[in-house]
Design a protein around this motif. Structure first.
Motif, short mmCIF file in Angstrom:
data_model
loop_
_atom_site.label_atom_id
_atom_site.label_comp_id
_atom_site.label_asym_id
_atom_site.label_seq_id
_atom_site.Cartn_x
_atom_site.Cartn_y
_atom_site.Cartn_z
N ARG A 14 9.41 3.32 -2.65
CA ARG A 14 9.47 3.06 -1.22
C ARG A 14 9.60 4.37 -0.46
NH1 ARG A 14 13.84 -1.29 0.23
NH2 ARG A 14 13.11 -2.14 -1.74
N LEU A 15 10.47 5.23 -1.01
CA LEU A 15 10.72 6.52 -0.35
C LEU A 15 9.45 7.37 -0.35
CD1 LEU A 15 13.34 7.50 0.86
CD2 LEU A 15 13.75 8.80 -1.21
N VAL A 16 8.81 7.43 -1.55
CA VAL A 16 7.59 8.25 -1.67
C VAL A 16 6.51 7.72 -0.74
CG1 VAL A 16 5.67 8.79 -3.19
CG2 VAL A 16 7.99 9.12 -3.98
N LEU A 17 6.32 6.37 -0.76
CA LEU A 17 5.28 5.78 0.08
C LEU A 17 5.56 6.03 1.55
CD1 LEU A 17 4.35 2.42 -1.64
CD2 LEU A 17 2.99 4.48 -1.39
N THR A 18 6.82 5.86 1.93
CA THR A 18 7.16 6.07 3.34
C THR A 18 6.86 7.50 3.75
OG1 THR A 18 8.97 4.56 2.93
CG2 THR A 18 8.97 5.72 5.04
N LEU A 19 7.30 8.45 2.89
CA LEU A 19 7.12 9.86 3.24
C LEU A 19 5.63 10.24 3.24
CD1 LEU A 19 10.12 11.45 1.36
CD2 LEU A 19 9.77 11.30 3.81
N ILE A 20 4.89 9.76 2.20
CA ILE A 20 3.46 10.10 2.13
C ILE A 20 2.72 9.44 3.29
CG2 ILE A 20 1.33 9.76 0.82
CD1 ILE A 20 2.87 10.27 -1.68
N GLY A 21 3.06 8.17 3.54
CA GLY A 21 2.44 7.47 4.67
C GLY A 21 2.71 8.21 5.96
N ALA A 186 11.59 15.70 -2.36
CA ALA A 186 12.74 15.12 -1.66
C ALA A 186 13.18 13.85 -2.36
CB ALA A 186 12.37 14.84 -0.21
N THR A 187 12.17 13.04 -2.78
CA THR A 187 12.51 11.77 -3.42
C THR A 187 13.25 12.01 -4.74
OG1 THR A 187 10.50 10.87 -2.49
CG2 THR A 187 11.55 9.61 -4.24
N SER A 188 12.73 12.92 -5.55
CA SER A 188 13.38 13.10 -6.85
C SER A 188 14.76 13.72 -6.67
CB SER A 188 12.49 13.94 -7.78
OG SER A 188 12.39 15.24 -7.29
#
Lengths: 455, 334
Positions: A14-21, A186-188
């Motif tokens: 969710r975090l990765v998708l939000t940030l990439i989006g 950031a996510t990791s």
């Protein structure tokens, strides 16, 4: 606790998708903003040149003998040269009457205001930028209006825009890649903190209910705090219930001893066979209760000591021999003999009280379930690991319940008629686990049970 | 009967183009393949080697070559752009306006420097200065004028010799003459004084360079102004009679340009022809292309060569042209 937990998606994803989006949206915004801005500037550049050109044309307008004359300066068209050789069109009107140039170019809408207007229209099958401006001339016959429309194709402009678009796309793409890398990092980093907490929870022993004291990020403080308070309450209620059981067992045992002595005394006095039988059953029941109470006490004690294990050097041989000596009278009552074999010295680090308790429970079991005039074999082995093996030639364990026998108050179905609390194996297992070992139950091929206590 | 019909069919094109051509010639007319029709202002004598070289390299192609004045070329082509595949003219302004009006085909494959082409449609392939050409006999014993000012003084000094014996383009008829005149007028006021002097000497007005050079050669006129030096130089027989002077005060140099009609049926052949012209000028083969090739040293910044830019259209504006012609007539026709 074997029911599966329902997950509501992955926090990391969710975090990765939000940030990439977010990065993608920002990159697109950047692309369109840069391109839009550049388009405006480029268009402004063309408009400025068109404005300068049309101004110089209008400046050259004059009225001579009532006839409008416009001597278009060479420079006014020369300044419209572009690298793409854009086409130039113009039309000159005098009081809305066509004078020269391209008659079809007229924008159609003739405004009376004197403002310079810019429009993008289609002329001769090509998009052109057209500027229209007017000038009022005062002649002998009065005021007349000169209107000029000047148009230029946009080949050079679109070439520039293509280049700018390419650069803007590169910029946006680079930004997006950077944002993606950053979002992974950031996510990791964020999830890493959670994983670290999870690991430190998972690494703990089953009895470890201490509070977490390592530093955690501020955002996780509430979680750790509530986890700590949950464990505190759990610890508290566990020790409370242990205390309660110990207290209860202790309180029950003393009156039971009194009741037993009374029952024995009464047994001596009654003569009727039925009554004697009843009294014997009663004493037997009292024995069972009293044994259960003392084992509950033992269990509570073991739970406590296992939590605060104090290791010291224990000579297992001496410990077991001592137990054998103490239990020999009971064995002799059933015509059982002990067969103790051991390596020279078997030392281990542990709590002697706990180990003694565990081994006594195991030997007790062997004595209880072994048939009369048989041998209870005890082996003490130092290598490969420290083990105490106790064999009897009783009925053994039922295969289907062998895994469940070490749970509390669980007794084998073939143990009916034998006094027992169902705590003996539990105690032995808890001691083994507390020392980092285990308790293995098996059946001997020649019949009888085999219990292996590894430390 | 059959012969008669065949004759009519053969002659039909000539009826369709019942135009009074200055010259008209067919090259490789029995070729198996297509015919390309070239509308040009360049004399056949000068341009024939170029076409012969082209048909030598493309034996299946026939070329029909029509010669007329620059102004006629523009009107003819505008009225029927389908009738011609190629237009070659020395009137840069008229050519540029045709391209600006979208009547020329864009040739993406032809590589040519930016200053020598416009919109990838109009391709310059020669660089020809306007010259003062004199008959040597008229200046025997007198200094040969090197500038326009020199010429003015020479004419003023001996009006009896020059009266009725000076010539220049009639810029009302000749597109090239108009181009040279407007560019001269842009460059210097000297032009107007020269025109006034020539006007006072009963100047003879010509439609074309060819006639002017003929009259110079036989001594009918002594001086011609703004003649194409390249034409004069191309006529070897006049070498001993004529002097070609490139005015040193400011030379005016024109680039001969070629374009392909947007409505051509042979876009590839026509494109090949343009490429042929460009190749010839870059290899500078004097035997084939008798006109001087593009001046590659001088770049766009060189002001003496008329630049291919939209500004060429300003003097074609109805009002501006009317005004310029009025001034010119004022000076020349007295």
């Amino acid at each position: 606790m074997n029911n599966k937990l329902i997950t509501s998606g992955s926090l990391r994803n969710r975090l990765v998708l939000t940030l990439i989006g977010g990065g993608a949206i920002l990159a697109l915004l950047l692309f369109f903003a840069v391109r839009n801005y550049a388009t405006q500037i480029a268009q402004q550049g063309q408009d400025n040149i068109l404005r300068a050109s049309i101004t110089s044309i209008l400046d050259a307008a004059s009225i001579r003998d009532g006839v409008a004359e416009i001597d278009i300066p060479y420079a006014s068209f020369s300044m419209l040269s572009t690298p793409s050789d854009d086409r130039v069109f113009y039309a000159i009107f005098h009081d809305n009457k066509f004078l020269s140039g391209y008659p079809n170019l007229s924008s159609g809408v003739v405004k009376d205001d004197l403002k310079t207007t810019f429009t993008s229209t289609n002329f001769q099958g090509q998009m052109v930028r057209a500027v229209t401006a007017t000038r009022t001339l005062v002649g002998v016959d009065g005021r007349t209006l000169i209107r000029v429309t000047l148009a230029q194709t946009q080949d050079a402009l679109s070439g520039t825009l293509d280049q700018i678009s390419r650069n803007a796309a590169l910029l946006g793409g680079g930004f997006f890649i950077l944002a993606t890398l950053l979002s992974f990092w950031a996510t990791s980093a964020t999830i890493g903190q959670l994983m670290r907490l999870t690991n430190s929870v998972a690494r703990r022993g089953p009895q470890d209910l201490r509070a977490f004291e390592k530093p955690v990020p501020t955002e996780m403080l509430p979680l750790v705090k509530s986890l700590n308070s949950l464990m505190g309450r759990l610890d508290h209620s566990l020790s409370q219930s242990e205390d309660f059981i110990a207290e209860a067992a202790h309180r029950i045992r003393t009156p039971l001893a009194t009741v037993r002595s009374y029952a024995e005394a009464t047994l001596q006095r009654v003569d009727t066979i039925e009554n004697r039988q009843a009294m014997r059953s009663m004493i037997r029941a009292i024995d069972e209760s009293s044994r259960a109470a003392s084992q509950l006490l033992d269990h509570a004690m073991i739970t406590f000591r296992a939590d605060h294990l104090e290791r010291q050097d224990v000579d297992l041989v001496e410990l077991v021999r001592d137990l054998v000596v103490r239990l020999t009278p009971i064995a002799e009552m059933k015509d059982l003999t002990f067969d103790l074999k051991h390596d020279n010295t078997v030392m281990c680090k542990g709590d002697p009280v706990l180990i003694q308790n565990a081994v006594r429970n195991l030997i007790d079991n062997a004595l209880k379930y072994a048939p009369s005039e048989s041998v209870v074999a005890i082996r003490i082995i130092a290598r490969p690991k420290v083990q105490i093996v106790i064999n009897d030639s009783g009925k053994g364990f039922l295969a289907e319940e062998i895994d469940l026998l070490t749970t509390r108050f669980k007794r084998g179905q073939n143990a009916e008629g034998t006094i027992g609390s169902g705590l003996g194996l539990t105690i032995a297992r808890d001691v083994a686990v507390a020392h980092g070992g285990n308790l293995l139950l098996s059946n001997r091929i020649e019949g009888g049970a085999c219990v292996t206590l590894s430390l | 009967m059959c012969y008669f019909i065949a004759l009519i069919i053969c002659l039909l094109p000539s009826f369709l183009f019942a135009e009074e051509w200055e010259d008209q010639k067919q090259f490789n007319q029995f070729a198996s393949g297509a015919t390309i029709r070239v509308l040009s202002s360049t004399d056949t004598a000068i341009f024939a080697p170029v076409i012969q070289d082209f048909v030598l390299k493309n034996p299946e192609v026939a070329v029909e070559y029509f010669v007329t004045g620059t102004t006629d070329i523009e009107q003819l082509f505008r009225s029927n752009p389908k009738a011609f595949d190629l237009v070659i003219s020395s009137a840069m302004d008229l050519q540029l306006k045709i391209v600006n009006d979208g009547l020329a085909l864009q040739l993406e494959n032809v590589r040519h420097p930016a200053w020598a082409q416009w919109r990838q449609s109009l391709f310059a392939f020669t660089s020809e200065p306007a010259a003062i050409v004199i008959n040597r006999d008229a200046f025997a014993g007198y200094p040969v004028p090197q500038t326009r000012q020199d010429l003015i003084q020479a004419m003023r000094a001996r009006p009896s010799v020059f009266r009725g014996r000076v010539g220049t383009y009639d810029i009302r008829k000749s597109g090239l003459g108009y181009l040279f005149a407007t560019q001269d007028a842009r460059a210097s006021e000297t032009y107007w004084r020269l025109m006034e002097v020539m006007g006072s000497l009963d100047v003879r007005l010509y439609c074309c360079s060819g006639e002017m050079i003929d009259d110079l050669a036989d001594g009918t006129i002594a001086v011609a102004y703004n003649v194409l030096g390249s034409y004069a130089a191309a006529r070897h027989e006049n070498k001993d009679v004529l002097d070609i002077i490139l005015p040193s005060d400011f030379p005016t140099t024109m680039m001969r340009t070629a374009m392909v009609s947007k409505l051509t049926n042979q876009p590839e052949l026509a494109s090949d022809f343009i490429q042929h012209l460009i190749n010839l000028q870059s290899h500078s083969n004097k035997d084939i292309l008798m006109l001087s090739p593009l001046n590659t040293q001088s770049d766009y910044g060189d002001r003496t060569t008329i630049a291919l830019e939209p500004a060429l259209m300003t003097f074609l504006d109805t009002l501006k042209r009317r005004k310029f012609l009025a001034e010119w007539e004022n000076a020349v026709i007295q």
